[in-house]
Design a protein around this motif. Structure first.
Motif, PDB file in Angstrom:
ATOM      1  N   MET A 263     -22.598   8.218   8.872  1.00 10.15           N
ATOM      2  CA  MET A 263     -21.272   7.944   8.298  1.00 10.15           C
ATOM      3  C   MET A 263     -20.842   6.515   8.582  1.00 10.15           C
ATOM      4  N   ARG A 264     -21.106   6.070   9.794  1.00  9.60           N
ATOM      5  CA  ARG A 264     -20.706   4.709  10.151  1.00  9.60           C
ATOM      6  C   ARG A 264     -21.484   3.686   9.329  1.00  9.60           C
ATOM      7  N   ALA A 265     -22.787   3.914   9.152  1.00 12.06           N
ATOM      8  CA  ALA A 265     -23.594   2.982   8.374  1.00 12.06           C
ATOM      9  C   ALA A 265     -23.115   2.920   6.924  1.00 12.06           C
ATOM     10  N   ARG A 266     -22.774   4.072   6.351  1.00 16.78           N
ATOM     11  CA  ARG A 266     -22.285   4.087   4.976  1.00 16.78           C
ATOM     12  C   ARG A 266     -20.927   3.380   4.862  1.00 16.78           C
ATOM     13  N   LEU A 267     -20.069   3.587   5.862  1.00 16.80           N
ATOM     14  CA  LEU A 267     -18.766   2.935   5.844  1.00 16.80           C
ATOM     15  C   LEU A 267     -18.912   1.420   5.926  1.00 16.80           C
ATOM     16  N   GLU A 268     -19.802   0.947   6.809  1.00 18.29           N
ATOM     17  CA  GLU A 268     -20.005  -0.489   6.932  1.00 18.29           C
ATOM     18  C   GLU A 268     -20.578  -1.067   5.641  1.00 18.29           C
ATOM     19  N   LEU A 269     -21.480  -0.317   4.999  1.00 20.76           N
ATOM     20  CA  LEU A 269     -22.040  -0.776   3.729  1.00 20.76           C
ATOM     21  C   LEU A 269     -20.962  -0.877   2.662  1.00 20.76           C
ATOM     22  N   VAL A 285     -10.201  -2.107  -8.354  1.00 22.20           N
ATOM     23  CA  VAL A 285     -10.861  -0.911  -8.891  1.00 22.20           C
ATOM     24  C   VAL A 285     -12.367  -1.119  -8.985  1.00 22.20           C
ATOM     25  N   SER A 286     -12.777  -2.247  -9.558  1.00 19.10           N
ATOM     26  CA  SER A 286     -14.206  -2.530  -9.704  1.00 19.10           C
ATOM     27  C   SER A 286     -14.891  -2.675  -8.345  1.00 19.10           C
ATOM     28  N   ALA A 287     -14.226  -3.382  -7.416  1.00 21.77           N
ATOM     29  CA  ALA A 287     -14.801  -3.532  -6.076  1.00 21.77           C
ATOM     30  C   ALA A 287     -14.886  -2.195  -5.367  1.00 21.77           C
ATOM     31  N   GLY A 288     -13.876  -1.350  -5.567  1.00 18.85           N
ATOM     32  CA  GLY A 288     -13.903  -0.027  -4.944  1.00 18.85           C
ATOM     33  C   GLY A 288     -15.014   0.841  -5.488  1.00 18.85           C
ATOM     34  N   ALA A 294     -22.325   2.146  -3.335  1.00 28.64           N
ATOM     35  CA  ALA A 294     -23.171   1.744  -2.197  1.00 28.64           C
ATOM     36  C   ALA A 294     -23.153   2.790  -1.102  1.00 28.64           C
ATOM     37  N   ALA A 295     -21.967   3.347  -0.829  1.00 26.65           N
ATOM     38  CA  ALA A 295     -21.845   4.294   0.282  1.00 26.65           C
ATOM     39  C   ALA A 295     -22.482   5.630  -0.026  1.00 26.65           C
ATOM     40  N   THR A 296     -22.512   6.025  -1.299  1.00 28.74           N
ATOM     41  CA  THR A 296     -23.016   7.345  -1.647  1.00 28.74           C
ATOM     42  C   THR A 296     -24.454   7.338  -2.132  1.00 28.74           C
ATOM     43  N   ALA A 297     -25.077   6.166  -2.220  1.00 28.54           N
ATOM     44  CA  ALA A 297     -26.478   6.107  -2.647  1.00 28.54           C
ATOM     45  C   ALA A 297     -27.351   6.833  -1.648  1.00 28.54           C
ATOM     46  N   LYS A 298     -28.313   7.581  -2.134  1.00 27.29           N
ATOM     47  CA  LYS A 298     -29.150   8.413  -1.258  1.00 27.29           C
ATOM     48  C   LYS A 298     -30.410   7.712  -0.794  1.00 27.29           C
ATOM     49  N   ASP A 299     -30.719   6.557  -1.381  1.00 28.76           N
ATOM     50  CA  ASP A 299     -31.958   5.868  -1.013  1.00 28.76           C
ATOM     51  C   ASP A 299     -31.671   4.651  -0.164  1.00 28.76           C
TER      52      ASP A 299
END
Length: 420
Positions: A263-269, A285-288, A294-299
């Motif tokens: 979770m921390r790694a995804r948040l930092e990404l 909106v676009s940046a979000g 980026a945070a939800t990518a599985k690879d």
């Protein structure tokens, strides 16, 4: 650090023979300790002070002399320093940092040091490279063993000395990890001390991760049972389930830590992606959306180079005007919103999902039987998400112009010279 005590039925000769896998005859006890069949010993060596006698290089003579120098039946005849060696570095580097640590023991306390580096057990964790460093409890000088190393025996100074040596060992490992290009680091301090340091530097995420109890020690019996359970689970192709209470506690704690790190790694990404997008001039909106992708990518990869490459790909995708999902790669955020809206009952949910797929209101057909109505909140949100950036910017300009006109009208109404 452990002690070899006679009161516990142990001897320095037996301890040395077992750790290095050799045959040593104990002259004091009249017993032969033969461990020549022991496997997994990668390297052994002896380090002594410069003025040590020549016989100190003979392992059997060294430890028999250490036993002979102690006359009490409850004497501590040797000390053992157990070192966990990083699996991420080479065998040569592991040997070198172990030798550096052993040499520091010689220089600091003037003792004889016998080192054995062991490979991981064939049935255990294959990352478990470790070393056993056996030292005398007396200084070794030209005349043999002399004074006791009381600085390690005293309750006031022993803990301090051991903590300093643990700090040295952490530093040696971290230098080796850095040279090997690894990002992981070793910290010898307690969890509480690490947490306080994280709070002092304002790193609340790290402090939250460190706010936990130390991992429960399994012990030899439970550890053996858990290793067998893991091996059986791997052979049968099923998920490992702990078989002991201690094993269950340790397994749950490790899973929780792994989930927190993920979770921390995804948040930092996500934070870094959002910052880069905003600096590039993109809207919130676009940046979000780019941060969410980026945070939800599985690879997600973890190496720095791959991280930067992947981050660049995420940024490029976010700058694409067409946010329609491509056949080869689904947009997680879009699909998740569809799943949520499909749960809504009635026309609202169907219409929102239909529009999210890129269709207009009229594409739903005439058989719906619904009258004209105001768009729902979900529909308006999806319209915003699906519009190209240029269209959003044009509408933003129109909104700003309208707001300016309203403000002008208000200023006129407030002008006392134009009051009726």
């Amino acid at each position: 650090m452990k002690t070899i005590k006679r009161s516990a039925g142990r001897s320095a000769t037996a301890a040395a023979a077992y750790r290095v896998g050799e045959r040593i005859e104990c002259q004091r006890e009249g017993r032969v300790h033969d461990y020549t069949r022991k496997q997994g010993i990668e390297e052994t060596f002896i380090l002594t002070p410069k003025d040590a006698p020549d016989w100190a290089s003979d392992r059997s003579r060294l430890w028999n002399e250490a036993e002979a120098s102690e006359t009490r039946r409850n004497s501590v005849t040797a000390r053992e320093w157990e070192l966990a060696l990083p699996s991420e570095i080479s065998a040569e580097t592991r040997s070198q940092i172990t030798r550096d640590f052993a040499q520091e023991l010689v220089n600091r306390y003037g003792v004889a040091v016998d080192v054995a580096i062991h490979a991981p057990h064939r049935e255990g964790d294959q990352r478990n490279h470790h070393a056993h460093v056996l030292t005398s409890t007396r200084k070794l000088e030209a005349d043999g063993f002399t004074a006791k190393t009381r600085v390690l025996d005293s309750a006031k100074t022993g803990g301090v000395e051991i903590e300093q040596m643990r700090g040295l060992w952490a530093e040696l490992q971290n230098r080796a990890l850095e040279r090997a290009g690894e990002v992981e680091r070793v910290d010898h301090r307690s969890l509480e001390a690490q947490r306080e340091a994280a709070l002092e530097r304002g790193d609340e995420l790290s402090a939250e991760e460190l706010d936990r109890d130390p991992e429960l020690k399994l012990g030899p019996a439970a550890n053996s049972m858990e290793r067998r359970a893991k091996a059986i689970a791997e052979r049968q192709g099923r998920e490992y389930v702990p078989v002991t209470e201690r094993g269950a506690v340790v397994h749950a704690a490790r899973q929780a830590r792994a989930a927190f790190r993920e979770m921390r790694a995804r948040l930092e990404l996500a934070r870094e992606t959002y910052g880069i997008e905003r600096e590039a001039g993109q809207g919130r909106v676009s940046a979000g959306l780019a941060a969410l992708r980026a945070a939800t990518a599985k690879d997600r990869n973890r190496t720095p180079d791959d991280f930067r490459e992947r981050l660049a790909r995420v940024v490029d995708r976010s700058r694409d005007q067409d946010d329609t999902p491509k056949p080869e790669g689904s947009n997680y955020a879009r699909e998740r919103l569809k799943e949520i809206m499909e749960k809504d009952a009635g026309r609202d949910g169907q219409s929102a999902v239909h529009k999210l797929d890129g269709h207009s209101e009229y594409d739903m057909g005439e058989g719906t039987g619904c009258e004209a109505r105001k768009p729902s909140v979900n529909e308006r949100l999806k319209d915003v998400l699906n519009k190209p950036r240029e269209k959003l910017e044009i509408e933003d300009e129109r909104d700003q112009e309208k707001e300016q006109e309203v403000e002008k009208d208000r200023d006129i109404d407030r002008d006392p010279g134009l009051s009726h």
